[in-house]
Design a protein around this motif. Structure first.
Motif, PDB file in Angstrom:
ATOM      1  N   VAL A 119       0.793  -1.373  -0.056  1.00 24.11           N
ATOM      2  CA  VAL A 119      -0.145  -0.203   0.133  1.00 24.11           C
ATOM      3  C   VAL A 119       0.875   1.235  -0.022  1.00 24.11           C
ATOM      4  O   VAL A 119       1.685   1.438   0.867  1.00 24.11           O
ATOM      5  CB  VAL A 119      -0.890   0.143   1.141  1.00 24.11           C
ATOM      6  N   ASP A 120       0.942   2.118  -1.040  1.00 23.74           N
ATOM      7  CA  ASP A 120       1.460   3.151  -1.258  1.00 23.74           C
ATOM      8  C   ASP A 120       0.466   4.333  -1.645  1.00 23.74           C
ATOM      9  O   ASP A 120      -0.491   4.542  -1.473  1.00 23.74           O
ATOM     10  CB  ASP A 120       2.729   3.024  -2.013  1.00 23.74           C
ATOM     11  N   ASP A 121       1.578   5.526  -2.433  1.00 26.63           N
ATOM     12  CA  ASP A 121       0.589   6.598  -2.793  1.00 26.63           C
ATOM     13  C   ASP A 121      -0.047   6.500  -3.852  1.00 26.63           C
ATOM     14  O   ASP A 121      -0.984   7.349  -4.492  1.00 26.63           O
ATOM     15  CB  ASP A 121       1.710   7.682  -2.682  1.00 26.63           C
ATOM     16  N   SER A 122      -0.026   5.259  -4.649  1.00 25.38           N
ATOM     17  CA  SER A 122      -0.950   4.970  -5.691  1.00 25.38           C
ATOM     18  C   SER A 122      -2.473   4.527  -5.518  1.00 25.38           C
ATOM     19  O   SER A 122      -3.221   4.705  -6.066  1.00 25.38           O
ATOM     20  CB  SER A 122      -0.357   3.855  -6.561  1.00 25.38           C
ATOM     21  N   PHE A 123      -2.428   4.468  -4.045  1.00 26.85           N
ATOM     22  CA  PHE A 123      -3.933   4.348  -3.421  1.00 26.85           C
ATOM     23  C   PHE A 123      -4.459   5.437  -3.046  1.00 26.85           C
ATOM     24  O   PHE A 123      -4.016   6.216  -2.684  1.00 26.85           O
ATOM     25  CB  PHE A 123      -3.965   3.189  -2.154  1.00 26.85           C
ATOM     26  N   GLU A 124      -5.836   5.593  -2.997  1.00 28.56           N
ATOM     27  CA  GLU A 124      -6.492   6.657  -2.932  1.00 28.56           C
ATOM     28  C   GLU A 124      -6.261   7.312  -1.333  1.00 28.56           C
ATOM     29  O   GLU A 124      -6.529   6.257  -0.357  1.00 28.56           O
ATOM     30  CB  GLU A 124      -8.173   6.573  -3.248  1.00 28.56           C
ATOM     31  N   SER A 125      -5.981   8.451  -1.026  1.00 31.28           N
ATOM     32  CA  SER A 125      -6.063   8.726   0.444  1.00 31.28           C
ATOM     33  C   SER A 125      -7.192   9.007   0.972  1.00 31.28           C
ATOM     34  O   SER A 125      -8.037   9.718   0.396  1.00 31.28           O
ATOM     35  CB  SER A 125      -4.896   9.792   0.535  1.00 31.28           C
ATOM     36  N   VAL A 126      -7.403   8.705   2.442  1.00 25.45           N
ATOM     37  CA  VAL A 126      -8.607   9.105   2.936  1.00 25.45           C
ATOM     38  C   VAL A 126      -8.020   9.654   4.363  1.00 25.45           C
ATOM     39  O   VAL A 126      -7.422   9.084   5.052  1.00 25.45           O
ATOM     40  CB  VAL A 126      -9.264   7.839   3.425  1.00 25.45           C
ATOM     41  N   VAL A 127      -8.285  10.969   4.602  1.00 26.30           N
ATOM     42  CA  VAL A 127      -8.197  11.714   5.747  1.00 26.30           C
ATOM     43  C   VAL A 127      -9.413  11.766   6.710  1.00 26.30           C
ATOM     44  O   VAL A 127     -10.159  12.475   6.210  1.00 26.30           O
ATOM     45  CB  VAL A 127      -7.404  13.074   5.324  1.00 26.30           C
ATOM     46  N   MET A 128      -9.484  11.458   7.946  1.00 22.90           N
ATOM     47  CA  MET A 128     -10.149  11.647   8.852  1.00 22.90           C
ATOM     48  C   MET A 128      -9.856  12.724   9.831  1.00 22.90           C
ATOM     49  O   MET A 128      -9.029  12.793  10.486  1.00 22.90           O
ATOM     50  CB  MET A 128     -10.681  10.146   9.469  1.00 22.90           C
ATOM     51  N   ARG A 129     -11.084  13.628   9.940  1.00 23.34           N
ATOM     52  CA  ARG A 129     -10.836  14.700  10.629  1.00 23.34           C
ATOM     53  C   ARG A 129     -12.244  14.814  11.722  1.00 23.34           C
ATOM     54  O   ARG A 129     -13.193  15.066  11.016  1.00 23.34           O
ATOM     55  CB  ARG A 129     -10.563  16.102  10.370  1.00 23.34           C
ATOM     56  N   ARG A 130     -12.205  14.579  12.933  1.00 26.28           N
ATOM     57  CA  ARG A 130     -13.383  14.861  13.729  1.00 26.28           C
ATOM     58  C   ARG A 130     -14.005  16.354  13.517  1.00 26.28           C
ATOM     59  O   ARG A 130     -13.136  17.256  13.607  1.00 26.28           O
ATOM     60  CB  ARG A 130     -13.205  14.691  15.029  1.00 26.28           C
ATOM     61  N   GLY A 131     -15.250  16.347  13.242  1.00 23.32           N
ATOM     62  CA  GLY A 131     -15.687  17.531  13.069  1.00 23.32           C
ATOM     63  C   GLY A 131     -15.979  18.190  11.620  1.00 23.32           C
ATOM     64  O   GLY A 131     -16.117  19.417  11.547  1.00 23.32           O
ATOM     65  N   ASP A 132     -15.189  17.624  10.672  1.00 21.71           N
ATOM     66  CA  ASP A 132     -15.300  18.034   9.432  1.00 21.71           C
ATOM     67  C   ASP A 132     -16.408  17.978   8.455  1.00 21.71           C
ATOM     68  O   ASP A 132     -16.708  18.415   7.411  1.00 21.71           O
ATOM     69  CB  ASP A 132     -14.132  17.747   8.744  1.00 21.71           C
TER      70      ASP A 132
END
Length: 171
Positions: A119-132
């Motif tokens: 798993v590297d940067d070729s996979f879609e990134s998902v960032v979780m931020r509480r309250g977004d």
């Protein structure tokens, strides 16, 4: 109001508890949350199976932790994983199956081999931020296990749902 409708209303108005699961996505020291990668797994069986799971280093090789769902003749699962290298196998009705489509393999210690995914940067990134205002729906869920549901006092119900740590404030 029919008896069935009352039951539905009771369930909808019952208090819900949140059980957080999955990798921790926000750092404990206040820095920006770490990005996870959306990783899709698919198994196309030669025959019929009643259940298929995904087991690997990402879930302690558990045959129960990551069930796959049947879609269009193949079994699929999507995980959110930090960048890294993971070994895995499909478990179809108790039979451990190496993913022949993997790009890399490692010995499994039992005379066979494990599939490996990098798993590297070729996979879609998902960032979780509480309250977004955004909730990651991969692995958001509720099951049929007794610990995930119980009757409360006064005819209400208590449901437990799974969500990623750092993603959901309340339900």
């Amino acid at each position: 109001m029919s008896r069935r409708r009352k039951c539905v209303v009771t369930l909808l108005t019952a208090a819900l508890a949140v059980t957080l699961a999955g990798p921790v996505s926000a750092s404990q020291d206040g820095r920006a949350p770490a990005a996870l990668k959306k990783v899709h797994f698919a198994y196309t069986p030669a025959g019929r199976h009643s259940q298929v799971a995904l087991a690997g280093t990402f879930n302690g090789w558990s045959t129960d932790a990551t069930p796959m769902r049947l879609e269009g003749g193949r079994w699929v699962a999507t995980l959110l994983l930090p960048a890294g290298e993971y070994e895995y196998k499909f478990v179809a009705d108790g039979e451990w199956i190496t993913d022949g489509k993997a790009e890399k393999f490692e010995p499994d210690g039992y005379g066979g081999r494990n599939s490996v995914i990098v798993v590297d940067d070729s996979f879609e990134s998902v960032v979780m931020r509480r309250g977004d205002g955004s909730i990651v729906t991969a692995d958001l869920g509720h099951g049929d296990a007794a610990w995930e549901r119980s009757l409360g006092h006064g005819g209400g119900a208590r449901l437990r749902v799974r969500a990623y740590t750092g993603d959901v404030e309340r339900v």
